[in-house]
Design an enzyme around this catalytic site. Structure first.
Site, PDB file in Angstrom:
ATOM      1  N   GLY A 226       0.828  -1.209   0.000  1.00 35.07           N
ATOM      2  CA  GLY A 226       0.000   0.000   0.000  1.00 35.07           C
ATOM      3  C   GLY A 226       0.851   1.244   0.000  1.00 35.07           C
ATOM      4  O   GLY A 226       2.063   1.179  -0.230  1.00 35.07           O
ATOM      5  N   ASN A 227       0.220   2.365   0.226  1.00 32.04           N
ATOM      6  CA  ASN A 227       0.982   3.619   0.315  1.00 32.04           C
ATOM      7  C   ASN A 227       0.359   4.512   1.383  1.00 32.04           C
ATOM      8  O   ASN A 227      -0.664   4.173   1.965  1.00 32.04           O
ATOM      9  CB  ASN A 227       1.049   4.303  -1.059  1.00 32.04           C
ATOM     10  CG  ASN A 227      -0.325   4.644  -1.594  1.00 32.04           C
ATOM     11  OD1 ASN A 227      -1.048   5.433  -1.010  1.00 32.04           O
ATOM     12  ND2 ASN A 227      -0.694   4.007  -2.704  1.00 32.04           N
ATOM     13  N   ARG A 228       0.974   5.656   1.613  1.00 35.48           N
ATOM     14  CA  ARG A 228       0.577   6.476   2.756  1.00 35.48           C
ATOM     15  C   ARG A 228      -0.564   7.454   2.464  1.00 35.48           C
ATOM     16  O   ARG A 228      -0.888   8.281   3.298  1.00 35.48           O
ATOM     17  CB  ARG A 228       1.773   7.303   3.237  1.00 35.48           C
ATOM     18  CG  ARG A 228       2.888   6.494   3.825  1.00 35.48           C
ATOM     19  CD  ARG A 228       3.954   7.445   4.348  1.00 35.48           C
ATOM     20  NE  ARG A 228       5.210   6.768   4.575  1.00 35.48           N
ATOM     21  CZ  ARG A 228       5.467   6.063   5.678  1.00 35.48           C
ATOM     22  NH1 ARG A 228       4.566   5.980   6.634  1.00 35.48           N
ATOM     23  NH2 ARG A 228       6.640   5.472   5.818  1.00 35.48           N
ATOM     24  N   SER A 229      -1.163   7.381   1.296  1.00 31.82           N
ATOM     25  CA  SER A 229      -2.215   8.357   0.989  1.00 31.82           C
ATOM     26  C   SER A 229      -3.388   8.216   1.963  1.00 31.82           C
ATOM     27  O   SER A 229      -3.863   7.110   2.236  1.00 31.82           O
ATOM     28  CB  SER A 229      -2.717   8.122  -0.442  1.00 31.82           C
ATOM     29  OG  SER A 229      -3.801   8.981  -0.687  1.00 31.82           O
ATOM     30  N   ALA A 293      -3.513   7.923  -5.064  1.00 33.39           N
ATOM     31  CA  ALA A 293      -2.142   7.417  -5.171  1.00 33.39           C
ATOM     32  C   ALA A 293      -2.247   5.985  -5.672  1.00 33.39           C
ATOM     33  O   ALA A 293      -2.622   5.074  -4.922  1.00 33.39           O
ATOM     34  CB  ALA A 293      -1.457   7.479  -3.816  1.00 33.39           C
TER      35      ALA A 293
END
Ligand code: CTP
Length: 430
Positions: A226-229, A293
């Protein structure tokens, strides 16, 4: 507005009496069509008294009025609440075994379904596939609310509150949710009743699709990349576009903030799901904003079972494959169809030894060929998850780069101002 209110056979049918009141008190003409099972929870007499119309579940009542054809055909909007697992399945498979499912097949206007069921039923792959089918056909299926269910259990599956369904329904029909107002009959948002209506609602009559949050790419049933968005900037854009009068579709990947009221929500998980939803939504959108993102890569193999650590084999190495570039594809499809559509990309840049943030952003704008690129500089404690943002808006039309900073709502307002300015340049006024 003529509304058909379909009622499914679930305990939440009792809450729909309040929804009916909200519609009638706002001046709408509502015909209620309960399923046979729904009448076990709330009787026909209640629906007739509250709606002021005869009520039936069967195609064999009042046959001379050809109800099974007429009601769906004449309705400006169909709302189904609660949409039970059974009703979703029957609608998804095009069945016509009672008056409500006949009416759904005859629908010529927008359809909104508000599911309610136990969490296990909602999460069951069969139900999820039915929801996906319905959404792919343009039906708006709301996400159920979370909370206490009929028994001792709790989780996602509650019928959203009547006020939330009311707002979503009117937003879908493009009608103003001003109590007492008679909403406009078409799918266009109603004009604001305020003094400077056109200035306050510069996007009235337009459909805006916004992606938000971060995609999650599964590795196995319990893990993902995943990502931090956080989704905060995308949600701020959705709120600003809604308040500017637009019909807003929010394509929500994983978000840490709730979706706002009054927008059509489509939940997605992976980049491939987002791609499908975005291409579908873009087909009738005037503006598409890709604020999500999106993972550039996904695991090449997704294990069907949990990956276990083992002493007898080497630790796993994750091979990645490239995800499609959704933004680029949206531009290609738009250009191939010669559609009047404004496409906005976001860029998260850090800059490095080979180039600064602006150089990378200008190259990205050229590469992706979108109309506007909103660039933010990402670094430790900057942008992701924060409540403030600082961006530069680049335009392919050649106008000077514009800086905007402040709260994510301030940045959203600046981006929408810029979109309005670009639209008044490219789209001739109606
Ligand atoms: N985007 C997209 N599909 C992808 C990746 C990104 O539609 N597979 C969109 C994002 O929603 C955003 C824009 O493209 O609007 C820029 O995303 P970013 O990740 O900054 O750009 P990349 O293309 O990944 O470029 P690079 O890896 O070179 O930074």
């Amino acid at each position: 507005m003529r509304i058909v209110l379909g009622v499914g056979g679930g305990i939440a049918a009792y809450k729909v009496a309040s929804l009916l009141r909200l519609f009638t008190e706002a001046g709408h003409d509502v015909t209620v069509i309960p399923t046979e099972a729904a009448t076990r929870f709330v009787g026909v007499a209640t629906w007739e008294a509250l709606s002021g119309h005869p009520v039936s579940s069967s195609v064999f009542d009042a046959v001379h009025t050809v109800n099974h054809v007429r009601l769906g055909h004449e309705a400006d909007l169909i709302v189904v609440a609660p949409a039970t697992a059974d009703l979703l399945a029957r609608a998804a498979t095009g069945q016509a075994n009672d008056l409500l499912t006949n009416t759904l097949l005859m629908a010529s206007g927008p359809v909104l379904m508000a599911p309610a069921m136990h969490t296990e039923m909602w999460r069951h792959p069969a139900t999820q596939a039915n929801v996906e089918t319905l959404r792919s056909r343009g039906v708006t299926v709301l996400e159920p609310a979370s909370g206490r269910l009929t028994g001792a259990d709790s989780g996602p599956g509650r019928l959203p509150e009547p006020e939330a369904i009311f707002e979503a329904a009117l937003a879908l029909a493009g009608a103003a949710s001003v109590p007492g107002a008679r909403p406009v009959p078409s799918s266009q948002p109603a004009p604001s009743t305020g003094p400077s209506a056109s200035a306050a609602r510069p996007l009235a009559g337009l459909t805006v699709t916004i992606s938000a949050g971060g995609t999650r790419e599964p590795l196995d049933p319990v893990r993902f990349l995943g990502n931090r968005s956080s989704g905060k900037q995308g949600v701020a854009l959705a709120v600003a576009a809604r308040d500017a009068g637009a019909r807003v579709r929010l394509l929500a990947a994983h978000m840490e903030v709730p979706a706002p009221d009054g927008v059509e929500l489509v939940s997605v998980e992976t980049a491939l799901e987002l791609r499908k939803a975005a291409l579908h939504a873009a087909a009738d959108s005037d503006v598409v904003i890709m604020a999500a993102a999106v993972a550039d890569f996904r695991p090449a193999d997704v294990s069907g079972t949990k990956i276990k650590k083992r002493d007898d084999v080497a630790d796993p190495v994750i091979a990645l494959v490239r995800n499609p570039d959704i933004l680029q594809e949206l531009v290609e499809v738009r250009d191939a169809a010669s559609r009047d559509q404004l496409i906005v990309g976001f860029a998260a840049e850090t800059g490095d030894a080979d180039g600064d943030v602006l150089e990378y952003a200008e190259a990205k704008l050229r590469r992706k060929a979108c109309d506007l690129l909103v660039v933010n500089q990402v670094g430790k404690d900057m942008v992701f998850g924060e409540d403030t943002n600082s961006v530069i808006i680049l335009s392919r039309s050649g106008t000077e780069p514009q800086e905007a900073s402040g709260s994510k709502s301030d940045v959203a307002a600046a981006v929408l101002d810029r979109i309005s300015a670009e639209l008044s340049r490219v789209v001739p006024p109606a």
